[in-house]
Enzyme design. Structure first.
Site, short mmCIF file in Angstrom:
data_model
loop_
_atom_site.label_atom_id
_atom_site.label_comp_id
_atom_site.label_asym_id
_atom_site.label_seq_id
_atom_site.Cartn_x
_atom_site.Cartn_y
_atom_site.Cartn_z
N GLU A 274 0.88 -1.17 0.00
CA GLU A 274 0.00 0.00 0.00
C GLU A 274 0.91 1.21 0.00
OE1 GLU A 274 -1.46 3.21 0.86
OE2 GLU A 274 -1.78 2.49 2.90
N CYS B 17 -3.23 8.51 3.92
CA CYS B 17 -3.02 7.88 2.61
C CYS B 17 -4.28 7.93 1.75
CB CYS B 17 -2.54 6.44 2.78
SG CYS B 17 -3.69 5.37 3.66
#
Length: 633
Positions: A336, A370
């Site tokens: 990720e 994020c």
């Protein structure tokens, strides 16, 4: 309805007749009464046993002194995690030799928290081996036992949420509200999902069989991998540590967590709570190991043959290095790597209605999120109005530290905290300046914030950049900062092109007055997750059942939901005979080695294929005839 009435009330009627010595109470009625109440008693005992086995076990774990807002420590003027090189007196006396150390400090106030010895290759290898040894027994635990661990952790987290939030604030400079939303609520949701649905995702599954193999039973079992690892970022130290840990141990694994050097102080305390929980419940706490090292030592973890899966959360640059290192032993990796999440605002959207969502999506955790909104793609007719709305609201944001030294019992009310460090401030200022050179409009922010009451040097001004060019540098790189970018579009196809026009593809949002149109636009976005008229709900408190991850340079693989939990296991297919004494596989003579006739064997297989898969009953009947002839020859 009659049957239900009989089951519920017949035992009571029988008991009444029996007590009154009524001749209508037959021996059958008495036996029915005995059986019913015996079953009820067994159910009560089983229910109490289940509650005893699954109930949360309370435990205590002392809070660190630095979580107190009135705690004081030495102020490091130019704080840096490697500042021990310039400040040797910050090191404890027992530290010495050639080892490297990590200096932990509060980025909002520059208060020294601790100096921790960095792990080296040998210490990392030792921790991996301890985890491997402990996992041998842990993988034998039942889902019921693992649920009890999750329930105990959930109870502790709820009861100690303020302390946990303060610890996160002290180590990152974030606000209590940001900690409550991003750390506490999200982690509670993850624990609840594992408790309620984790076993369902990992229990043995029966798969479908076709006609030819109808006498077989196919199953998939999900076995623990062994020792897995997670290398996580610093922006949510509690959640980023607990989330991979609880998923890994629920799947029966041990885990080695590499924490970011920026938040090792809080991470060790958060993981210490898990250790305490495991010890109180009688399990070996070695199934959870914490590693903190400098990048040049990290390959001891990523290249270890004992590590069977790696979850990485961080930058694209480091993620590529992790993936390359993992190829040495073909270790599977989930990456990720952040994103440049767009929010497409469709024409005629009520801007005031959604302004608060956008403010939270952009400025939560000072933009260090994020799945934060990095680009607002707005129709040209509404661009200026949105720019004015955001500029007005941003001008009222208060920056500071909720844990700045204050009078007894007082917590500072601030909207945004500090960033984790000021390492990127020059680059951010240059990006904003270059955007202005390219025609962007900036009336507020764009520079470092020199705070008047906090000693920390990690505050950046909340910034609004209007008329941003979609291909400009600032619109292409991940900012991870409190900066709102507004990009114009003239038609929806152009908006979709702009949204898809970066190397990233993590999350996105679509806002508009008509949900059907929003969904159509969402389907055209090349990313892993989309929220409709909302921000980030594919991960926050209500949606832990969903897989989390992205495409393109945002990485690959998924964590969260059944997909993420199963990624931490080895799926194994097992095929057995459904009726072993009645039907088992045998090789027809026409196919048995040595084959007597290639023509007959071909006709047999050809006929079998026609019988099972041909289109139409006539073709299948012809296949049956061919199969029969080939068998008789």
């Amino acid at each position: 309805m009659h049957s239900l009435f009989y089951v519920l009330f017949h035992p009571l009627r029988t008991l009444n007749l029996w007590l009154e010595d009524d001749p209508n109470a037959s021996i059958v009625d008495v036996l029915y009464l005995f059986t019913t109440f015996s079953a009820f008693g067994i159910w009560l005992v089983f229910d109490r046993y289940q509650k005893a086995v699954n109930s949360a076990v309370p435990f205590r774990y002392a809070a660190p002194e630095a979580a107190d807002p009135n705690w004081h420590s030495r102020v490091i003027p130019n704080a840096n995690i490697r500042s021990h090189l310039q400040e040797p007196d910050l090191l404890p006396l027992q530290f010495g030799g050639e080892r490297e150390y990590i200096t932990c400090f509060d980025p909002a106030n520059n208060l020294h928290l601790n100096s921790i010895m960095a792990d080296e290759a040998l210490s990392i290898e030792a921790k991996i081996k301890r985890a491997k040894n402990a996992q041998v027994k842990w993988c034998e635990t039942s889902f019921s036992e693992r649920r009890r661990v999750m329930r105990s952790l959930l109870r502790w987290l709820v009861e100690n949420q303020e302390v946990c939030a303060r610890v996160a604030c002290r180590d990152t400079g974030k606000t209590l509200v940001d900690a409550a939303l991003g750390e506490i609520l999200t982690t509670c949701s993850k624990l609840e999902w594992l408790i309620n649905h984790g076993e369902r995702a990992l229990r043995t599954e029966t798969r479908y069989s076709n006609l030819m193999m109808s006498y077989k039973k196919s199953q998939v079992i999900y076995e623990p991998k062994g020792v897995v690892s997670a290398i996580v970022s610093w922006n949510y130290p509690l959640h980023n540590a607990w989330s991979p840990i609880i998923a890994s141990i629920f799947a029966g694994n041990a885990i080695v967590l590499k924490a970011s050097e920026h938040v090792i102080w809080s991470t060790e305390w958060f993981v210490g709570a898990i250790h305490k929980c495991l010890e109180v419940l009688g399990y070996d706490a070695d199934i959870v190991q914490t590693v903190c090292c400098w990048p040049d030592q990290a390959e001891a973890l990523t290249r270890s043959p004992l590590i069977k899966h790696i979850t990485f959360i961080g930058s694209e640059e480091v993620g590529r290095k992790v993936a390359i290192a993992a190829t040495e032993h073909l270790t599977p990796v989930t990456l990720e790597l952040g994103g440049k999440d767009p929010a497409i605002i469709l024409p005629d959207t009520d801007l005031q209605k959604w302004a608060s969502i956008w403010m939270r999506g952009i400025f939560q955790n000072s933009g260090q999120n994020c799945i934060g909104i990095e680009r607002l793609i707005v129709h040209s007719a509404q661009h200026d109005e949105l720019y004015d709305i955001l500029t007005d609201r941003v001008a009222k944001l208060r920056f500071g530290s909720v844990l700045a030294p204050t009078r007894e019992g007082y917590i500072n009310t601030v909207d945004c905290g500090s960033m984790i460090s000021n390492d990127r401030f020059n680059a951010l200022e240059q990006l904003v300046f270059q955007a202005q050179e390219d025609g962007a409009k900036v009336d507020i922010g764009g520079k470092e914030l020199l705070h008047t009451s906090c000693e920390g040097k990690s505050f950046f001004q909340a910034t609004v950049v209007g008329d941003t060019q979609p291909n400009s540098r600032i619109a292409q790189v991940e900012l991870f900062a409190p900066i709102a970018l507004l990009i114009r579009y003239d038609d929806i196809d152009e908006a979709i092109t702009i949204a898809n026009g970066t190397r990233y593809g993590l999350g996105a949002s679509v806002f508009g007055p008509h949900q059907d149109l929003c969904i159509e636009v969402a389907r055209e976005l090349r990313c892993g997750m989309v929220s409709i008229n909302d921000f980030g709900v594919f991960y926050v408190s209500l949606s832990q059942d969903l897989p989390f991850g992205g495409t393109k340079a945002s990485g690959y693989g998924r964590f969260g939901g059944p997909e993420g939990l199963r990624a931490l296991t080895n799926p194994k297919a097992i095929v057995t005979d459904r009726w072993p004494s009645f039907a088992q596989t045998s090789i027809p003579k026409v196919l048995d080695y040595p084959i007597r006739s290639l023509v007959r064997s071909w006709d047999f297989v050809h006929g079998l294929t026609m019988l099972l898969y041909a289109d139409g009953y006539r073709a299948r009947f012809n296949g049956l005839l061919q199969l029969s002839k080939a068998s008789r020859r």
